[in-house]
Design a protein around this motif. Structure first.
Motif, mmCIF file in Angstrom:
data_model
loop_
_atom_site.group_PDB
_atom_site.id
_atom_site.type_symbol
_atom_site.label_atom_id
_atom_site.label_comp_id
_atom_site.label_asym_id
_atom_site.label_seq_id
_atom_site.Cartn_x
_atom_site.Cartn_y
_atom_site.Cartn_z
ATOM 1 N N SER A 1 -32.092 35.642 -17.012
ATOM 2 C CA SER A 1 -31.858 34.357 -16.335
ATOM 3 C C SER A 1 -31.468 33.270 -17.338
ATOM 4 O O SER A 1 -30.905 32.249 -16.958
ATOM 5 C CB SER A 1 -33.093 33.928 -15.539
ATOM 6 N N GLU A 2 -31.760 33.525 -18.612
ATOM 7 C CA GLU A 2 -31.375 32.614 -19.701
ATOM 8 C C GLU A 2 -30.119 33.112 -20.419
ATOM 9 O O GLU A 2 -29.825 32.702 -21.536
ATOM 10 C CB GLU A 2 -32.525 32.492 -20.713
ATOM 11 N N ASP A 3 -29.391 34.020 -19.768
ATOM 12 C CA ASP A 3 -28.161 34.608 -20.319
ATOM 13 C C ASP A 3 -28.386 35.373 -21.620
ATOM 14 O O ASP A 3 -27.559 35.354 -22.525
ATOM 15 C CB ASP A 3 -27.079 33.538 -20.518
ATOM 16 N N ILE A 4 -29.537 36.040 -21.708
ATOM 17 C CA ILE A 4 -29.836 36.902 -22.845
ATOM 18 C C ILE A 4 -29.942 38.318 -22.305
ATOM 19 O O ILE A 4 -30.852 38.630 -21.541
ATOM 20 C CB ILE A 4 -31.155 36.496 -23.529
ATOM 21 N N GLU A 5 -28.998 39.169 -22.671
ATOM 22 C CA GLU A 5 -29.031 40.559 -22.206
ATOM 23 C C GLU A 5 -30.209 41.272 -22.857
ATOM 24 O O GLU A 5 -30.421 41.176 -24.068
ATOM 25 C CB GLU A 5 -27.727 41.265 -22.546
ATOM 26 N N ALA A 6 -30.985 41.975 -22.052
ATOM 27 C CA ALA A 6 -32.185 42.659 -22.552
ATOM 28 C C ALA A 6 -32.265 44.062 -21.975
ATOM 29 O O ALA A 6 -31.756 44.333 -20.886
ATOM 30 C CB ALA A 6 -33.429 41.859 -22.172
ATOM 31 N N THR A 7 -32.945 44.932 -22.714
ATOM 32 C CA THR A 7 -33.124 46.328 -22.321
ATOM 33 C C THR A 7 -34.596 46.692 -22.422
ATOM 34 O O THR A 7 -35.252 46.331 -23.394
ATOM 35 C CB THR A 7 -32.308 47.251 -23.247
ATOM 36 N N VAL A 8 -35.097 47.407 -21.419
ATOM 37 C CA VAL A 8 -36.469 47.927 -21.461
ATOM 38 C C VAL A 8 -36.404 49.361 -21.946
ATOM 39 O O VAL A 8 -35.607 50.159 -21.450
ATOM 40 C CB VAL A 8 -37.133 47.865 -20.062
ATOM 41 N N MET A 9 -37.247 49.671 -22.920
ATOM 42 C CA MET A 9 -37.309 51.030 -23.461
ATOM 43 C C MET A 9 -38.762 51.499 -23.437
ATOM 44 O O MET A 9 -39.683 50.697 -23.501
ATOM 45 C CB MET A 9 -36.757 51.064 -24.879
ATOM 46 N N GLY A 10 -38.945 52.800 -23.338
ATOM 47 C CA GLY A 10 -40.276 53.385 -23.433
ATOM 48 C C GLY A 10 -41.086 53.372 -22.160
ATOM 49 O O GLY A 10 -42.256 53.737 -22.177
ATOM 50 N N GLU A 11 -40.484 52.986 -21.046
ATOM 51 C CA GLU A 11 -41.276 52.919 -19.816
ATOM 52 C C GLU A 11 -41.712 54.307 -19.343
ATOM 53 O O GLU A 11 -42.744 54.445 -18.698
ATOM 54 C CB GLU A 11 -40.528 52.178 -18.718
ATOM 55 N N PHE A 12 -40.968 55.330 -19.700
ATOM 56 C CA PHE A 12 -41.348 56.675 -19.268
ATOM 57 C C PHE A 12 -42.508 57.221 -20.092
ATOM 58 O O PHE A 12 -43.288 58.028 -19.607
ATOM 59 C CB PHE A 12 -40.139 57.608 -19.290
ATOM 60 N N LEU A 13 -42.640 56.768 -21.330
ATOM 61 C CA LEU A 13 -43.816 57.135 -22.122
ATOM 62 C C LEU A 13 -45.080 56.565 -21.486
ATOM 63 O O LEU A 13 -46.135 57.168 -21.536
ATOM 64 C CB LEU A 13 -43.689 56.623 -23.558
ATOM 65 N N TYR A 14 -44.953 55.390 -20.877
ATOM 66 C CA TYR A 14 -46.094 54.774 -20.204
ATOM 67 C C TYR A 14 -46.609 55.690 -19.089
ATOM 68 O O TYR A 14 -47.810 55.825 -18.889
ATOM 69 C CB TYR A 14 -45.701 53.414 -19.628
ATOM 70 N N LEU A 15 -45.697 56.337 -18.394
ATOM 71 C CA LEU A 15 -46.078 57.228 -17.298
ATOM 72 C C LEU A 15 -46.854 58.445 -17.799
ATOM 73 O O LEU A 15 -47.639 59.027 -17.062
ATOM 74 C CB LEU A 15 -44.839 57.672 -16.521
ATOM 75 N N SER B 1 -30.074 42.004 -28.320
ATOM 76 C CA SER B 1 -29.131 42.135 -29.439
ATOM 77 C C SER B 1 -29.580 41.233 -30.582
ATOM 78 O O SER B 1 -30.253 40.212 -30.369
ATOM 79 C CB SER B 1 -27.711 41.780 -28.997
ATOM 80 N N ASP B 2 -29.222 41.621 -31.782
ATOM 81 C CA ASP B 2 -29.661 40.905 -32.980
ATOM 82 C C ASP B 2 -29.291 39.423 -32.944
ATOM 83 O O ASP B 2 -30.068 38.578 -33.385
ATOM 84 C CB ASP B 2 -29.090 41.558 -34.236
ATOM 85 N N GLU B 3 -28.141 39.103 -32.397
ATOM 86 C CA GLU B 3 -27.718 37.694 -32.378
ATOM 87 C C GLU B 3 -28.504 36.851 -31.370
ATOM 88 O O GLU B 3 -28.480 35.621 -31.437
ATOM 89 C CB GLU B 3 -26.210 37.559 -32.134
ATOM 90 N N ASP B 4 -29.226 37.475 -30.453
ATOM 91 C CA ASP B 4 -30.015 36.739 -29.457
ATOM 92 C C ASP B 4 -31.501 36.664 -29.790
ATOM 93 O O ASP B 4 -32.286 36.110 -29.015
ATOM 94 C CB ASP B 4 -29.863 37.393 -28.078
ATOM 95 N N VAL B 5 -31.914 37.202 -30.932
ATOM 96 C CA VAL B 5 -33.339 37.317 -31.248
ATOM 97 C C VAL B 5 -34.043 35.962 -31.256
ATOM 98 O O VAL B 5 -35.113 35.813 -30.650
ATOM 99 C CB VAL B 5 -33.549 38.047 -32.596
ATOM 100 N N ASP B 6 -33.496 34.969 -31.913
ATOM 101 C CA ASP B 6 -34.175 33.670 -32.005
ATOM 102 C C ASP B 6 -34.365 33.042 -30.624
ATOM 103 O O ASP B 6 -35.454 32.574 -30.293
ATOM 104 C CB ASP B 6 -33.417 32.713 -32.928
ATOM 105 N N ARG B 7 -33.319 33.026 -29.820
ATOM 106 C CA ARG B 7 -33.422 32.481 -28.460
ATOM 107 C C ARG B 7 -34.414 33.283 -27.638
ATOM 108 O O ARG B 7 -35.216 32.729 -26.885
ATOM 109 C CB ARG B 7 -32.054 32.481 -27.778
ATOM 110 N N ALA B 8 -34.357 34.611 -27.764
ATOM 111 C CA ALA B 8 -35.242 35.484 -26.989
ATOM 112 C C ALA B 8 -36.701 35.247 -27.365
ATOM 113 O O ALA B 8 -37.562 35.203 -26.491
ATOM 114 C CB ALA B 8 -34.873 36.946 -27.201
ATOM 115 N N ARG B 9 -36.985 35.076 -28.632
ATOM 116 C CA ARG B 9 -38.375 34.853 -29.054
ATOM 117 C C ARG B 9 -38.935 33.557 -28.466
ATOM 118 O O ARG B 9 -40.111 33.510 -28.117
ATOM 119 C CB ARG B 9 -38.473 34.877 -30.572
ATOM 120 N N THR B 10 -38.107 32.549 -28.336
ATOM 121 C CA THR B 10 -38.546 31.303 -27.699
ATOM 122 C C THR B 10 -38.906 31.560 -26.237
ATOM 123 O O THR B 10 -39.937 31.084 -25.752
ATOM 124 C CB THR B 10 -37.444 30.230 -27.808
ATOM 125 N N VAL B 11 -38.074 32.317 -25.546
ATOM 126 C CA VAL B 11 -38.340 32.657 -24.140
ATOM 127 C C VAL B 11 -39.602 33.503 -24.039
ATOM 128 O O VAL B 11 -40.451 33.281 -23.167
ATOM 129 C CB VAL B 11 -37.125 33.377 -23.509
#
Length: 79
Positions: free
Chosen positions: A22-36, A54-64
């Motif tokens: 929603s903040e225009d930061i593309e994100a991916t969830v990984m490892g959800e099947f290990l949780y199962l 992505s590496d270029e979005d890390v600073d913005r993402a960490r704020t979110v």
């Protein structure tokens, strides 16, 4: 790509992914099947569902992520 969050469960990971997107930061969830498989695999930061950006979005993402965690913790304390 860089990991920005280790979730308690897949629902929390996907909720954060939606918040990031929603903040225009593309994100991916990984490892959800290990949780199962958590009954046969130790549950820790290496097997928890994680959120990556992505590496270029890390600073913005960490704020979110910081805001997300603050709101989550306030909600838990308020229960």
């Amino acid at each position: 790509m860089t990991q920005v969050f280790s979730a308690r469960d897949p629902v929390e990971a996907h909720l954060l992914r939606a918040v990031l997107e929603s903040e225009d930061i593309e994100a991916t969830v990984m490892g959800e099947f290990l949780y199962l498989a958590r009954g046969g695999v130790p549950f820790d930061n290496h097997t928890a569902p994680t959120v990556w950006v992505s590496d270029e979005d890390v600073d913005r993402a960490r704020t979110v992520v910081e805001g997300f965690v603050r709101r989550r913790d306030l909600t838990i304390e308020g229960d």
